[in-house]
Design an enzyme around this catalytic site. Structure first.
Site, PDB file in Angstrom:
ATOM      1  N   CYS A 384     114.346 -10.098  41.823  1.00  0.00           N
ATOM      2  CA  CYS A 384     113.757  -8.787  42.087  1.00  0.00           C
ATOM      3  C   CYS A 384     114.054  -7.834  40.923  1.00  0.00           C
ATOM      4  O   CYS A 384     113.468  -7.990  39.867  1.00  0.00           O
ATOM      5  CB  CYS A 384     114.208  -8.263  43.436  1.00  0.00           C
ATOM      6  SG  CYS A 384     112.985  -7.164  44.143  1.00  0.00           S
ATOM      7  N   HIS A 510     112.805 -12.431  47.084  1.00  0.00           N
ATOM      8  CA  HIS A 510     114.228 -12.745  47.304  1.00  0.00           C
ATOM      9  C   HIS A 510     114.375 -14.157  47.875  1.00  0.00           C
ATOM     10  O   HIS A 510     114.409 -14.316  49.105  1.00  0.00           O
ATOM     11  CB  HIS A 510     114.830 -11.755  48.303  1.00  0.00           C
ATOM     12  CG  HIS A 510     114.972 -10.373  47.760  1.00  0.00           C
ATOM     13  ND1 HIS A 510     116.148  -9.884  47.256  1.00  0.00           N
ATOM     14  CD2 HIS A 510     114.074  -9.368  47.637  1.00  0.00           C
ATOM     15  CE1 HIS A 510     115.984  -8.642  46.850  1.00  0.00           C
ATOM     16  NE2 HIS A 510     114.725  -8.305  47.067  1.00  0.00           N
ATOM     17  N   GLU A 512     116.955 -15.950  48.066  1.00  0.00           N
ATOM     18  CA  GLU A 512     118.242 -16.149  48.759  1.00  0.00           C
ATOM     19  C   GLU A 512     118.103 -15.977  50.274  1.00  0.00           C
ATOM     20  O   GLU A 512     118.899 -16.521  51.033  1.00  0.00           O
ATOM     21  CB  GLU A 512     119.306 -15.188  48.190  1.00  0.00           C
ATOM     22  CG  GLU A 512     119.177 -13.709  48.536  1.00  0.00           C
ATOM     23  CD  GLU A 512     118.205 -12.934  47.644  1.00  0.00           C
ATOM     24  OE1 GLU A 512     117.360 -13.563  46.975  1.00  0.00           O
ATOM     25  OE2 GLU A 512     118.281 -11.679  47.636  1.00  0.00           O
TER      26      GLU A 512
HETATM   27  N1  GLN Z   1     114.265  -1.342  42.626  1.00  0.00           N
HETATM   28  C1  GLN Z   1     113.268  -2.353  42.453  1.00  0.00           C
HETATM   29  C2  GLN Z   1     111.994  -2.035  43.203  1.00  0.00           C
HETATM   30  O1  GLN Z   1     112.001  -1.268  44.125  1.00  0.00           O
HETATM   31  C3  GLN Z   1     113.794  -3.720  42.824  1.00  0.00           C
HETATM   32  C4  GLN Z   1     114.218  -3.852  44.256  1.00  0.00           C
HETATM   33  C5  GLN Z   1     115.086  -5.037  44.535  1.00  0.00           C
HETATM   34  O2  GLN Z   1     115.723  -5.576  43.620  1.00  0.00           O
HETATM   35  N2  GLN Z   1     115.159  -5.443  45.776  1.00  0.00           N
HETATM   36  O3  GLN Z   1     110.950  -2.548  42.902  1.00  0.00           O
END
Ligand code: GLN
Length: 543
Positions: A384, A510, A512
């Site tokens: 992410c 994600h 994970e």
């Molecule tokens: N801050 C970033 C976004 O909002 C990544 C979010 C995250 O890593 N879950 O796109």
């Protein structure tokens, strides 16, 4: 009413006794006997969900397929059971009140005074029965957050009392988790705190059926007898729960203590057949007998509280076992890293994971660490925000776009490699613009992502606001960073990877959150494998 059986898990004496792991372990044992089981968590705080909570306070926010932002215990439930959970599996006081107040505004209570009893307690009971009424489950295990006696837990305890009364003794059961401390000075295990917390439950009208006693020492028979006598539970329903080496040992420890048998006999089921735990034992065997080990760096903003990255740590445990390799994770605060020390901090690791996160703090450290591993051909995995940083680093240092950044960190940049999508720009409500939950992703053949997943169609969970800006994609691909996974409906980039690198992969989603004991996530498995191969290459050239 359906034939679903309900198990309530309460806790006393202190918090953090591991109700989530005990619930997940019992569920695992019942599942291994062929029953379908789900687990639900009630959290007694006023936030409608944990989405707005600081990870420092409450650990990671776990996201389900349906996009619910939930308590991290749901991650344990999924990792143990390999069955997805949903919004219905996590309910907070805030959500209960929110639903009741909404109904009140809509006139549903027909002019009645709306009160904690019966309206709030009825709403809690609705949430308990909702999962059972799907007719999908033989057992619903409901874990109550907090401790008995807490002011804020009272409506939940009262709802459980009523539910037990409505369901009848063979359809509902209460397991109370408590602590038996060891007093060094006296050289003794002490049962008094347990007696007091059971008394508190009794005052609320709940007689526990089974006591699970956390302790650092074995519980001798005479002590079990004493607890049984003072707390009104059969002697064989006083269960010992010693501290375990790994959370994955707990189902077997509970099996040894016959927790599943006690539950089944109390609910009038036969328990002659042994639970089928072969796969679980095989996993433990691989986990505990690694043939090699690697050192990975995890660079993130919340490294002081490792619960903030719970699912990532557990995914490494699953992937390590799959590779028969011990994964040692070194946690590095992104604020610690700059251009001068990246080499010192990262030259002795076999792989780097840059963690998810929000906000600007530590962002340059993340970018510096990625630069180092990209240039030195060290395995990299970005999740992410980690993936977003990898694209910004590539734009700055390979495409030579000096001002490259994410719009989240620099609203004014001319080169917003990571940006808000047009349709998000007018929505400002906190959380309102977040992409949450499962989305499809199409994987391109001939890529590392394809080698990893072995298929072209996958679905993964998201929790972010910003996206890769497709305006730059052509330039990226020309220079060797390709989009190997793309959302088939919107064209949004889901996975990036470097062509000329041993393993450099970033995912906008994600992974994970979907790694379980039974299904270790392929991206983690392959990343650990790449790090292991890299380590072996290093040691063979050193020789
Ligand atoms: N801050 C970033 C976004 O909002 C990544 C979010 C995250 O890593 N879950 O796109």
């Amino acid at each position: 009413m359906t034939s679903t059986k309900y198990i309530f898990v309460t806790g006393g004496v202190t918090s953090s006794l591991g109700k989530g792991i005990i619930s997940a372990s019992l569920a695992k044992l019942l599942q291994a006997r062929g029953f379908s089981v789900t687990i639900q968590k009630f959290d007694p705080y006023i936030n409608v969900d944990p989405g707005t909570l600081n990870p420092y306070e409450h650990g990671e926010c776990y996201v389900t397929d349906d996009g619910a932002e939930t308590d991290l215990d749901l991650g344990h439930y999924e990792r143990f059971l390999n069955v997805p959970t949903s919004q219905a599996n996590n309910v907070t006081t805030g959500r209960i009140y929110y639903n009741v107040i909404k109904k009140e505004r809509e006139g549903e209570f027909l002019g009645k005074t709306v009160q904690v009893v019966p309206h709030i307690t009825d709403e809690i009971k609705n949430s308990i029965y909702k999962l059972g009424e799907t007719d999908q489950f033989d057992f619903v295990i409901t874990e109550l957050g907090g401790c008995v006696g807490d002011i804020e837990s009272l409506p939940f305890i009262e709802a459980v009392r009523q539910a037990r009364f409505e369901l009848g003794p063979t359809n509902a059961l209460n397991i109370h988790l408590t602590l038996i401390p060891f007093l060094n000075a006296a050289g003794e295990l002490k049962t008094k705190p347990t007696q007091h917390s059971v008394k508190q439950l009794l005052e609320a009208g709940i007689q526990p059926d089974i006591l699970v006693c956390r302790s650092e020492h074995k519980l001798p028979q005479d002590l079990r007898k004493k607890i049984a006598l003072f707390c009104n539970v059969p002697h064989n329903c006083v269960i010992e729960a010693m501290d375990a080496e790994s959370i994955y040992d707990v189902p077997l420890l509970m099996r040894k203590e016959k927790l599943d048998e006690r539950v089944l006999s109390r609910m009038k089921f036969s328990y002659k057949k042994e639970p089928g735990l072969e796969h679980w034992k095989e996993f433990l065997g691989r986990l505990k007998n690694p043939t090699d080990e690697i050192k990975l760096a995890l660079v993130g903003k919340y490294v002081e509280l490792q619960d903030a990255y719970k699912s990532i740590s557990e995914a490494f445990v699953h992937a390590g076992a799959a590779n028969e390799c011990k994964v040692n994770v070194t946690w590095i605060s992104s604020e610690e890293i700059d251009g001068t020390n990246a080499k010192k901090l990262l030259s002795n690791v076999h792989g780097l994971l840059v963690a998810p996160g929000f906000g600007e703090r530590g962002i340059e450290g993340k970018i510096e660490s990625i630069k180092y591993v990209r240039e030195n051909n060290i395995p990299f995995f970005g999740i992410c925000l980690g993936m977003q940083c990898a694209t910004v680093e590539f734009a700055r240092n390979v495409l030579k776009l000096e001002s490259a950044h994410s719009r989240e960190m620099n609203g004014e940049t001319e080169n917003a490699i990571i940006d808000l999508m047009e349709d998000q720009k007018n929505l400002t409500e906190m959380g309102g613009t977040m992409r949450l939950g499962a989305y499809d992703c199409q994987i391109k053949k001939g890529t590392k992502a394809y080698q990893t997943y072995g298929q072209t169609k996958i679905s993964e969970r998201h929790r972010h606001r910003y996206e890769f800006n497709n305006k730059y994609l052509e330039e990226f691909e020309k220079h060797g960073m390709i989009a190997s996974g793309v959302n088939p409906k919107t064209g949004l980039v889901e996975i990036v990877e470097l062509k000329d690198h041993r393993w450099f992969v970033g995912s906008q989603f994600h992974p994970e959150l979907k790694s379980t004991v039974l299904n270790p996530h392929p991206l983690f498995v392959k990343f650990v494998k790449a790090a292991l191969l890299y380590k072996r290459e290093l040691t063979s050239t050193e020789r």
